[in-house]
Design a protein around this motif. Structure first.
Motif, PDB file in Angstrom:
ATOM      1  N   ASP A  95       0.927  -1.381   0.052  1.00 29.37           N
ATOM      2  CA  ASP A  95       0.035   0.250   0.065  1.00 29.37           C
ATOM      3  C   ASP A  95       0.935   1.428  -0.009  1.00 29.37           C
ATOM      4  OD1 ASP A  95      -2.087   1.889   0.121  1.00 29.37           O
ATOM      5  OD2 ASP A  95      -2.649   1.230   2.216  1.00 29.37           O
ATOM      6  N   GLY A  96       1.286   1.740  -1.176  1.00 32.79           N
ATOM      7  CA  GLY A  96       2.284   2.719  -1.502  1.00 32.79           C
ATOM      8  C   GLY A  96       1.251   4.123  -1.053  1.00 32.79           C
ATOM      9  N   PRO A  97       2.111   5.172  -1.031  1.00 33.97           N
ATOM     10  CA  PRO A  97       1.233   6.650  -0.897  1.00 33.97           C
ATOM     11  C   PRO A  97       0.507   7.081  -2.144  1.00 33.97           C
ATOM     12  CG  PRO A  97       3.621   6.851  -1.340  1.00 33.97           C
ATOM     13  CD  PRO A  97       3.491   5.588  -1.458  1.00 33.97           C
ATOM     14  N   ILE A  98       0.500   6.426  -3.298  1.00 30.42           N
ATOM     15  CA  ILE A  98      -0.348   7.004  -4.459  1.00 30.42           C
ATOM     16  C   ILE A  98      -0.844   5.567  -4.913  1.00 30.42           C
ATOM     17  CG2 ILE A  98       1.120   8.733  -5.246  1.00 30.42           C
ATOM     18  CD1 ILE A  98       2.160   7.397  -7.458  1.00 30.42           C
ATOM     19  N   ALA A 168       7.727  10.969  -8.150  1.00 27.48           N
ATOM     20  CA  ALA A 168       8.763  10.028  -7.827  1.00 27.48           C
ATOM     21  C   ALA A 168       8.271   8.501  -7.421  1.00 27.48           C
ATOM     22  CB  ALA A 168       9.831  10.557  -6.675  1.00 27.48           C
ATOM     23  N   GLN A 169       6.939   8.610  -7.332  1.00 31.56           N
ATOM     24  CA  GLN A 169       6.783   7.155  -6.762  1.00 31.56           C
ATOM     25  C   GLN A 169       6.124   6.653  -8.126  1.00 31.56           C
ATOM     26  OE1 GLN A 169       6.153   5.567  -3.668  1.00 31.56           O
ATOM     27  NE2 GLN A 169       7.200   7.357  -2.952  1.00 31.56           N
ATOM     28  N   LEU A 170       5.999   7.187  -9.347  1.00 30.69           N
ATOM     29  CA  LEU A 170       5.615   6.382 -10.433  1.00 30.69           C
ATOM     30  C   LEU A 170       6.642   5.454 -10.880  1.00 30.69           C
ATOM     31  CD1 LEU A 170       4.268   9.452 -12.367  1.00 30.69           C
ATOM     32  CD2 LEU A 170       2.742   7.646 -11.496  1.00 30.69           C
ATOM     33  N   GLY A 171       5.882   4.324 -11.263  1.00 34.05           N
ATOM     34  CA  GLY A 171       6.803   3.152 -11.724  1.00 34.05           C
ATOM     35  C   GLY A 171       6.084   1.717 -11.943  1.00 34.05           C
ATOM     36  N   GLU A 172       6.665   0.905 -12.389  1.00 31.18           N
ATOM     37  CA  GLU A 172       6.274  -0.600 -12.612  1.00 31.18           C
ATOM     38  C   GLU A 172       7.189  -1.490 -11.780  1.00 31.18           C
ATOM     39  OE1 GLU A 172       8.264   0.725 -15.418  1.00 31.18           O
ATOM     40  OE2 GLU A 172       6.633   1.366 -16.874  1.00 31.18           O
TER      41      GLU A 172
END
Length: 389
Positions: A95-98, A168-172
């Motif tokens: 459960d990340g921040p976005i 900075a939270q975007l990713g796969e």
């Protein structure tokens, strides 16, 4: 561009898949259909089901949601020790921040569980629209575009991070567990993303066909892991069909290794030619080169499975009447596909699909998908068990 044109010209004729013919429709019987999610207060999206070597079934999805697009998604899992008869309470894996969205699950040959997801800021457009129509009242912030309680929740979630921190939270990502799901690694970057995640190859590699979501070129292609999912490297581009725009039109891939070693990947297509169809591409050299994509059938996105008898199953959403999910069978390593088997056809609209399938020990097939129903009004996870003749 000249390099890409040369690649397509020299590879598309090297494969024996110039078109997909239609085989006869297989006989199939739906044995049971049920809702398996247990939290009607949440929207559940984009699941994957996998079967472990010990017989356990795992389903992962994006749970904890308010809607198809919102800032609250998290990766949750359920497991079954009785072949889908009953399911555990949902467990939060990440459960990340976005917003954490679509989730795939795979057990590697070494017994490691790999769970994939990607992070998204798709909710921001909705939030910014609501903010532009918001005003501060004695009762707090109120927006004409969103109910007050919802706007307060979204505002609090959004303001946890700065704009730069959210980007900075975007990713796969992939999360690994080497103890049967008791503990999980931190998110590991995977180079590409697709809803149902990577597959295990006979040579020991994990192969992940998908799309680069947050890069400038948003390439469609293949990544691989040679160390049980710890690290991922780009392997190959998938060529673009003449006239298509891969960046805007190709999405949500999945692959399978056929009994003869051919790698088959299918693509969700939104180009004008065959819009809403699944396209297929093949590799006969372990994923280093791929044929030009060609159309299979209406419906998307697809999941691919090789049965113990060598036949292939593709399961996919059918987002026009009758709304539901279908499957097709190939008995010749993906060269031809049979007519559709209807797994469900009672949907109320197109917010459904992403079915994935496993073969149970007795040969029964089990398919899991998500679907918005009349009651409850938020999307649930549904399961069908069925059998081929």
């Amino acid at each position: 561009m000249s390099t890409r044109r040369h690649f397509i010209a020299t590879t598309s004729s090297a494969f024996a898949f110039p078109f997909i013919a239609r085989g006869a429709a297989p006989e199939a019987k739906i044995l049971d259909t049920r809702v398996i999610s247990q939290q009607p207060e949440f929207y559940h999206g984009w699941p994957t089901v996998a079967q472990r070597q010990n017989g356990e079934l795992w389903v992962t999805c994006s749970g904890g949601r308010e809607a198809h697009v919102c800032p609250f998604g998290k990766v949750v899992a359920m497991k079954s020790t009785d072949h889908g008869g009953t399911w555990s309470a949902p467990m939060t894996i990440h459960d990340g921040p976005i917003d954490d969205r679509d989730s795939g699950v795979l057990e590697t040959a070494k017994g490691t569980l790999l769970v994939t997801t990607f992070t998204s800021l798709a909710y921001e457009d909705h939030y910014k629209k609501a903010t532009a129509m918001a005003e501060l009242t004695p009762q707090g912030w109120v927006s004409k575009a969103m109910p007050a309680e919802r706007y307060a929740r979204w505002k609090a979630a959004h303001e946890k991070l700065s704009d730069a921190e959210r980007q900075a939270q975007l990713g796969e990502w992939v999360l690994r567990s080497t103890d049967g799901g008791e503990t999980w690694s931190k998110p590991i970057a995977t180079v590409v993303n697709s809803p149902h995640g990577p597959i295990q190859l006979k040579d020991g590699r994990q192969l992940y066909v998908g799309k680069q979501l947050w890069t400038g070129d948003k390439k469609i292609g293949v990544s691989e892991s040679k160390d049980d999912g710890l690290t991922w490297q780009w392997l190959a581009d998938i060529p673009t069909r003449q006239g298509d725009d891969a960046v805007k039109g190709y999405h949500e891939l999945h692959a399978v290794e056929a009994a003869d070693g051919t790698l088959i990947a299918q693509i969700r297509n939104h180009n004008e030619a065959d819009k809403g169809w699944t396209l297929q591409t093949e590799s006969t050299d372990g994923g280093k080169t791929w044929s030009q994509p060609h159309p299979i059938c209406y419906g998307l996105p697809s999941h691919l499975l090789r049965l113990r008898d060598g036949r292939l199953v593709m399961s996919y959403g059918h987002r026009r009447k009758p709304f539901g999910n279908e499957a097709r069978i190939s008995s010749d390593n993906g060269k031809t596909w049979g007519e559709p088997v209807t797994l469900s056809g009672d949907g109320i609209g197109g917010d459904l699909g992403y079915p994935s399938t496993v073969e149970l020990p007795d040969g029964t097939l089990l398919t899991v998908w998500y679907e918005t129903m009349r009651e409850p009004k938020l999307a649930v996870l549904r399961q069908a068990t069925w059998r081929l003749s």
